[in-house]
Write a protein that holds these residues in place. Structure first.
Motif, short mmCIF file in Angstrom:
data_model
loop_
_atom_site.label_atom_id
_atom_site.label_comp_id
_atom_site.label_asym_id
_atom_site.label_seq_id
_atom_site.Cartn_x
_atom_site.Cartn_y
_atom_site.Cartn_z
N TRP A 140 -28.01 -5.82 19.05
CA TRP A 140 -27.66 -4.61 18.32
C TRP A 140 -28.77 -3.57 18.37
N SER A 141 -29.81 -3.84 19.10
CA SER A 141 -30.91 -2.89 19.18
C SER A 141 -30.49 -1.64 19.94
N THR A 142 -30.85 -0.49 19.43
CA THR A 142 -30.54 0.76 20.10
C THR A 142 -31.56 1.81 19.70
N LEU A 143 -31.84 2.73 20.58
CA LEU A 143 -32.76 3.81 20.29
C LEU A 143 -32.10 5.16 20.57
N GLN A 144 -31.61 5.31 21.80
CA GLN A 144 -31.00 6.59 22.18
C GLN A 144 -29.73 6.88 21.37
N ALA A 145 -29.05 5.83 20.92
CA ALA A 145 -27.77 6.03 20.21
C ALA A 145 -27.93 5.80 18.71
N GLN A 146 -29.12 5.95 18.18
CA GLN A 146 -29.36 5.60 16.78
C GLN A 146 -28.49 6.40 15.83
N ARG A 147 -28.32 7.70 16.06
CA ARG A 147 -27.56 8.52 15.11
C ARG A 147 -26.11 8.07 15.01
N ILE A 148 -25.44 7.88 16.15
CA ILE A 148 -24.03 7.49 16.10
C ILE A 148 -23.89 6.05 15.62
#
Length: 227
Positions: A140-148
């Protein structure tokens, strides 16, 4: 950031291990997107590969448990990583989610733990389940899609809080595809600017020389006013 939960102390440790004790204060934000993002959500079956790590030979009950466990892991990661916005209330809603659905989540925990013990024996099964839990969080790690991801996950948390006890599996089946889709970056469309489409509140008068008197007054024939 992922929170690893060790499973050797029984199902009663779930809430204590996963609960977030405190959140870092942050300024309040409004909606994260001006234009709603279409994630094309649709229901998902418990054994769908999109849910998470495959469980070979799993029963229907074990696949349902995996669906719940993956949903809980995704929402836990969101609660940890989305504290930049007080508006989302990720920590408070996640802690309420754990308390409200504690029985269903504890059953999922035991079912998955027993799956690995059934497949690999007590000792190896316990380690395999610990590895499975860690990998599930990392998925579930994400950086570029953090906002959505944050906006979607916290919206699902609000839905789960309003769902009666014992019916969390319905939320997982209805929203898991949407939560996975939110790991792909999304952006508001760029606003278009065309100065020729702007309507002026005060019209520009005609500029032809014959429309103006020697005193620089607009003639009546061109839209001027009589004195």
């Amino acid at each position: 950031m992922a929170l690893t939960i060790r499973s050797g102390r029984g199902a009663a440790a779930i809430a204590a291990a996963a609960t977030l004790i405190a959140a870092v204060p942050a300024p309040a934000f409004a909606q994260l997107f001006l234009t709603p993002v279409n994630l094309r959500a649709s229901p998902i079956a418990a054994g769908d590969p999109l849910v998470g790590i495959a469980l070979p030979g799993a029963t229907e009950a074990e696949n349902r448990a995996a669906l719940l466990w993956n949903l809980r892991a995704g929402l836990n990661v969101a609660a940890l990583s989305c504290q930049f916005s007080d508006y989302l209330r990720g920590v408070a809603n996640y802690n309420g989610f754990l308390a409200h659905h504690s029985v269903e989540l504890a059953d999922a925990y035991l079912t998955l733990n027993n799956y690995y013990k059934r497949k690999l024996g007590a000792a190896k099964g316990q380690k395999a389940f610990d590895d499975y839990s860690t990998a599930t969080y990392n998925n579930w790690s994400t950086l570029q899609a953090q906002r959505i991801f944050c906006q979607t996950a916290t919206n699902i948390l609000k839905t789960a809080l309003a769902t009666p006890k014992g019916q969390l599996i319905d939320v997982a089946q209805a929203r898991m595809r949407e939560l996975r889709s939110s790991l792909v970056p999304a952006f508001d469309p760029r606003p278009s600017y065309n100065p020729y489409t702007i309507r002026l509140s005060v019209p520009i008068p005609p500029l032809a020389p014959q429309c103006w008197s020697k005193k620089n007054e607009l003639r009546i024939a061109c839209g001027g006013y009589a004195k």
